[in-house]
Design a protein around this motif. Structure first.
Motif, PDB file in Angstrom:
ATOM      1  N   UNK A  75      37.329  35.013  51.136  1.00 39.91           N
ATOM      2  CA  UNK A  75      37.707  35.979  50.105  1.00 39.91           C
ATOM      3  C   UNK A  75      37.443  37.381  50.643  1.00 39.91           C
ATOM      4  N   UNK A  76      38.227  38.336  50.208  1.00 40.76           N
ATOM      5  CA  UNK A  76      38.034  39.721  50.637  1.00 40.76           C
ATOM      6  C   UNK A  76      36.641  40.184  50.214  1.00 40.76           C
ATOM      7  N   UNK A  77      35.925  40.793  51.136  1.00 40.15           N
ATOM      8  CA  UNK A  77      34.530  41.166  50.897  1.00 40.15           C
ATOM      9  C   UNK A  77      34.395  42.614  50.404  1.00 40.15           C
ATOM     10  N   UNK A  78      33.197  42.937  49.937  1.00 37.29           N
ATOM     11  CA  UNK A  78      32.901  44.316  49.548  1.00 37.29           C
ATOM     12  C   UNK A  78      33.120  45.264  50.719  1.00 37.29           C
ATOM     13  N   UNK A 120      31.908  47.708  37.686  1.00 33.15           N
ATOM     14  CA  UNK A 120      33.102  47.721  38.528  1.00 33.15           C
ATOM     15  C   UNK A 120      32.735  47.117  39.877  1.00 33.15           C
ATOM     16  N   UNK A 121      33.634  47.197  40.852  1.00 29.86           N
ATOM     17  CA  UNK A 121      33.389  46.523  42.124  1.00 29.86           C
ATOM     18  C   UNK A 121      32.170  47.064  42.860  1.00 29.86           C
ATOM     19  N   UNK A 132      34.297  40.773  47.010  1.00 34.66           N
ATOM     20  CA  UNK A 132      34.480  41.844  46.046  1.00 34.66           C
ATOM     21  C   UNK A 132      34.909  41.234  44.715  1.00 34.66           C
ATOM     22  N   UNK A 133      34.377  41.766  43.610  1.00 36.42           N
ATOM     23  CA  UNK A 133      34.697  41.253  42.277  1.00 36.42           C
ATOM     24  C   UNK A 133      35.077  42.416  41.357  1.00 36.42           C
ATOM     25  N   UNK A 134      35.353  42.090  40.112  1.00 35.52           N
ATOM     26  CA  UNK A 134      35.888  43.051  39.139  1.00 35.52           C
ATOM     27  C   UNK A 134      37.231  43.594  39.623  1.00 35.52           C
ATOM     28  N   UNK A 135      38.040  42.691  40.154  1.00 33.41           N
ATOM     29  CA  UNK A 135      39.332  43.061  40.723  1.00 33.41           C
ATOM     30  C   UNK A 135      40.452  42.529  39.837  1.00 33.41           C
ATOM     31  N   UNK A 147      33.131  39.647  36.734  1.00 30.73           N
ATOM     32  CA  UNK A 147      32.248  39.594  37.901  1.00 30.73           C
ATOM     33  C   UNK A 147      32.301  38.255  38.641  1.00 30.73           C
ATOM     34  N   UNK A 148      33.330  37.449  38.359  1.00 29.83           N
ATOM     35  CA  UNK A 148      33.535  36.227  39.137  1.00 29.83           C
ATOM     36  C   UNK A 148      34.987  36.110  39.595  1.00 29.83           C
TER      37      UNK A 148
END
Length: 378
Positions: free
Chosen positions: A114-117, A180-181, A199-202, A368-369
């Motif tokens: 998954x795309x990271x922070x 947020x992210x 990364x979350x909150x996307x 957030x998930x």
């Protein structure tokens, strides 16, 4: 919706109902903890619904881009024959993943994780992009909300102090201003030291914007499932047919009593979200294809789309999803597909880390998930 309570309820409805959680038969918290019969293997329809996967033999046309792997594509049986929403025999809403039908996809590259922070931060630094959660909601979006209630934020899982009836998901979700992210647990949190976490909150548009900048795109639902199955035929999970082979969890999911505070035992090694690539990859080299965070795909959600594809009995080549969304349970919100489940998926309630099952999300909602990964066409 004239009060803050009702405005927040509207936000929650947009975001949380997206996960298509099923209705339970529980009548009280005590009943929930004492009377539920959980099993290692879900009830399924006939295994003959799945026909052999025929992966293409074509080698990768070039070296895989950094952080990606080659997915050869091919023909496979798509969907799920799981009859219940969970391993605890809860009758749910898995019918949108049936019937199983034959699909063909061309080859492509796919992100290993998954795309990271860290990766998303590079995108934001390069472009100045502002995610939906960081944008103040407008009166056009919520015409009945009071001005003081129009604040930036997103939805966060909020454990309950004690056991609750699982029929009401609003008990364990909260709209949090400033989430947020960059602040995944609210304004006092940050992502320092969590560069390798997804990364979350996307929202969908946040994911699509990143993909375009990276020279990639979001996968179709068929591409996502073909890759997740790893060339195997009809497995329940990306790693096989047993939830815990040799007694070991293969994904970051929820163990323990959901959704109670400190209820997640962390038997899989993690309580809450985990860094990427903490478990073995599937046979195509993909990490966290089940659990950790839900992943956006490009298709519109339609409850009867699989029925449409299966109707003529033909092999559908490179399906792009329905032309429009269709969700009778929530007809006013535009939804696209989520796949893979998250760290909040539990055998008590939602087992959508099963590889053929589906989630759904309103396109401008985040939590957030919820994150994503990308693909690249050849």
């Amino acid at each position: 919706m004239k009060t803050k309570t009702y405005w927040i309820f509207a936000i929650l409805t947009i975001s949380i109902i997206t996960l298509a959680f099923g209705y339970t038969t529980f009548k009280s918290p005590k009943e929930k903890l004492a009377a539920v019969d959980c099993a290692e293997t879900p009830n399924t329809t006939a295994e003959s619904d799945f026909k052999p996967t025929i992966a293409n033999k074509t080698p990768a046309p070039s070296k895989a881009p950094k952080g990606m792997v080659w997915i050869p594509g091919g023909e496979f049986s798509m969907g799920s024959n799981v009859e219940d929403e969970s391993l605890c025999s809860i009758k749910g809403v898995t019918k949108d993943a049936a019937p199983i039908h034959r699909v063909y996809v061309d080859g492509y590259f796919m992100d290993k994780t998954e795309v990271t922070n860290e990766e998303y931060a590079k995108f934001v630094k390069a472009t100045g992009y502002v995610t939906v959660a960081e944008q103040k909601p407008t009166k056009e979006e919520f015409p009945t909300a009071a001005e003081e209630d129009l604040i930036t934020g997103s939805v966060i899982f909020t454990p309950t102090p004690a056991a609750v009836n699982l029929n009401n998901f609003l008990q364990w979700w909260s709209y949090v201003g400033g989430a947020d992210w960059k602040h995944p647990e609210g304004p006092q949190s940050n992502i320092k030291g969590k560069e390798k976490y997804p990364v979350v909150h996307i929202t969908y548009e946040d994911a699509a914007a990143y993909a375009k900048w990276a020279g990639k795109r979001l996968p179709t639902e068929a591409e996502w499932e073909f890759a997740a199955r790893g060339g195997k035929t009809g497995n329940l999970y990306a790693w096989g047919n047993t939830l815990k082979p040799n007694g070991k969890f293969q994904a970051n999911i929820y163990q323990g009593h959901f959704p109670i505070k400190d209820g997640d035992t962390g038997e899989d090694g993690f309580k809450g979200i985990a860094p990427t690539a903490q478990f073995e990859p599937n046979t195509y080299g993909l990490y966290d294809i089940g659990g950790n965070v839900w992943e956006w795909v490009n298709d519109w959600y339609s409850v009867d789309y699989y029925q449409t594809l299966a109707g003529d009995g033909k092999i559908t080549k490179n399906p792009q999803g329905p032309k429009a969304y269709n969700d009778p349970s929530d007809p006013t919100e535009k939804k696209r597909i989520h796949r893979g489940g998250s760290f909040l998926c539990t055998d008590q309630y939602c087992t959508r880390y099963m590889v053929g099952t589906r989630g759904k999300g309103e396109i401008r909602s985040a939590a957030n998930h919820l994150g994503f990964r990308c693909v690249k066409s050849i």
